[in-house]
Design a protein around this motif. Structure first.
Motif, PDB file in Angstrom:
ATOM      1  N   ASP A 191       1.034  -1.164   0.162  1.00 31.01           N
ATOM      2  CA  ASP A 191       0.371  -0.412   0.481  1.00 31.01           C
ATOM      3  C   ASP A 191       0.843   1.400   0.450  1.00 31.01           C
ATOM      4  O   ASP A 191       0.413   2.062  -0.928  1.00 31.01           O
ATOM      5  N   ALA A 209      -5.290  -2.377   2.923  1.00 27.27           N
ATOM      6  CA  ALA A 209      -5.652  -0.599   3.685  1.00 27.27           C
ATOM      7  C   ALA A 209      -7.097   0.087   2.987  1.00 27.27           C
ATOM      8  O   ALA A 209      -7.843   0.329   3.862  1.00 27.27           O
ATOM      9  N   PHE A 213     -10.092   1.575   4.113  1.00 26.59           N
ATOM     10  CA  PHE A 213     -10.270   2.954   3.268  1.00 26.59           C
ATOM     11  C   PHE A 213     -10.509   2.673   1.825  1.00 26.59           C
ATOM     12  O   PHE A 213      -9.965   3.935   0.889  1.00 26.59           O
ATOM     13  N   ASP A 216     -10.816   6.166  -0.652  1.00 25.17           N
ATOM     14  CA  ASP A 216     -10.152   7.077  -1.083  1.00 25.17           C
ATOM     15  C   ASP A 216      -8.165   5.987  -0.977  1.00 25.17           C
ATOM     16  O   ASP A 216      -7.465   6.450  -2.110  1.00 25.17           O
ATOM     17  N   VAL A 217      -8.434   4.691  -1.741  1.00 26.27           N
ATOM     18  CA  VAL A 217      -7.406   3.887  -1.979  1.00 26.27           C
ATOM     19  C   VAL A 217      -7.277   3.905  -3.060  1.00 26.27           C
ATOM     20  O   VAL A 217      -6.955   3.932  -4.244  1.00 26.27           O
ATOM     21  N   LYS A 238      -2.227  11.509   2.522  1.00 28.45           N
ATOM     22  CA  LYS A 238      -3.591  11.807   2.723  1.00 28.45           C
ATOM     23  C   LYS A 238      -3.458  10.206   3.901  1.00 28.45           C
ATOM     24  O   LYS A 238      -4.151  10.318   5.177  1.00 28.45           O
ATOM     25  N   LEU A 239      -2.975   9.485   3.185  1.00 27.52           N
ATOM     26  CA  LEU A 239      -2.921   7.569   4.350  1.00 27.52           C
ATOM     27  C   LEU A 239      -2.078   7.372   4.451  1.00 27.52           C
ATOM     28  O   LEU A 239      -2.070   6.461   5.471  1.00 27.52           O
ATOM     29  N   SER A 242      -1.608   5.984   7.988  1.00 28.47           N
ATOM     30  CA  SER A 242      -2.474   4.595   8.191  1.00 28.47           C
ATOM     31  C   SER A 242      -1.800   3.472   7.973  1.00 28.47           C
ATOM     32  O   SER A 242      -1.962   2.715   8.213  1.00 28.47           O
ATOM     33  N   TYR A 291      -9.475  11.558  10.660  1.00 28.94           N
ATOM     34  CA  TYR A 291      -9.961  11.003   9.622  1.00 28.94           C
ATOM     35  C   TYR A 291     -10.923  11.448   8.647  1.00 28.94           C
ATOM     36  O   TYR A 291     -12.023  11.584   9.374  1.00 28.94           O
TER      37      TYR A 291
END
Length: 292
Positions: A191, A209, A213, A216-217, A238-239, A242, A291
């Motif tokens: 990821d 992920a 998520f 977004d992914v 942003k990720l 995480s 988030y």
């Protein structure tokens, strides 16, 4: 294999507090990732804690996934082992009509030579009724499959159509991308590296992920494939935290911690996997709370 470009998600296996499979939660996860925009799902990967599932449970999970996905997206099935004969037998007997492809991890523990890896995959491909995706993850298997072995398989074995590369070695990844056959797909298994790897020519990501998520992914991968680097970069950063939290102690303990915080599943595992530490759990909870 165009259907396997983009974002795949290696589905978790949710458990109830008594450690039985939580079928309602698995259905919820499937709906969550599909509504989030992933392009396909992977059933029975390592993230699904398959080493702790019985043969009967693996079959039940696969059939349930086919049923609940209901052809909304393709389903890839994980079938791999360190016993080549066992992999061949499962490929010959599993009901794989609805599978788009097989994801088969390199043999682990045995640490075969590069020739051993080649012969293993040659046997797997010959037995498989579906196209085979190679899976190189030396952090789990103890043996790296070199770019040379990957390219040899890609060029010499007709039923091998793609590679999930999770070595983390960018030089090796670029060697494969540079010299691969035109129709051979290379997808990221990391990821945190998907954005730069797609920029060098990879065809997508099989994500952990995205269990949580998903949108977004999937948007990150879609933007990267479209060379919209500004949007992909924004989502990557942003990720990023995480990803760091998710893999700090264990996968799937990290992603399940996020999913439990979000109310998708119970934070339950089968040994030897255990929940993340209390300190990491509190940091995951804080990340989740902030988030957007």
């Amino acid at each position: 294999m165009e259907q396997l470009k983009g974002t795949g998600v290696a589905l978790v296996t949710p458990f109830k507090k008594d450690e039985s499979i939580d079928w309602n939660a698995l259905e919820k996860v499937i709906d969550h990732v599909i509504s989030g925009g992933v392009d396909y799902v992977v059933s029975l990967g390592t993230t699904g804690e398959t080493p702790t599932l019985s043969s009967e449970e693996k079959l039940d999970v696969m059939k349930f996934t086919f049923e609940k996905v209901n052809k909304r997206v393709p389903v890839v099935v994980g079938i791999g082992d360190y016993n080549t004969r066992d992999v061949v037998k499962r490929l010959e007997t599993c009901p794989l009509d609805e599978a788009a492809a097989i994801l088969s991890v390199a043999p682990y523990y045995s640490k075969p030579s590069q020739e051993g890896l080649f012969q293993h995959y040659k046997a797997v491909a010959a037995a498989s009724p579906k196209p085979v995706i190679l899976y190189n993850v030396p952090g789990r298997t103890g043996r790296n499959m070199t770019a040379q072995t990957t390219l040899r398989l890609a060029k010499e074995v007709e039923n091998i159509v793609a590679m999930k590369e999770a070595s983390g070695d960018m030089i090796q990844c670029m060697q494969i991308i540079k010299d691969k056959p035109k129709d051979f797909l290379v997808v990221s298994g990391d990821d945190a590296l998907a954005f730069p790897q797609i920029a060098t020519g990879m065809d997508g990501l099989i994500s952990v992920a995205a269990n949580y998520f998903a949108k977004d992914v999937a948007d990150l991968v879609r933007a990267a494939l479209a060379s919209d680097n500004a949007k992909a970069r924004e989502l990557h950063y942003k990720l990023q935290e995480s990803f760091d939290l998710m893999f700090e102690e264990n996968n799937p303990a990290g992603v399940k911690a996020f999913m439990a915080e979000g109310g998708l599943i119970e934070n339950v595992f089968r040994l030897p996997v255990v929940p993340v530490s209390a300190g990491l759990q509190s940091r995951i909870a804080a990340f989740n709370k902030n988030y957007k």
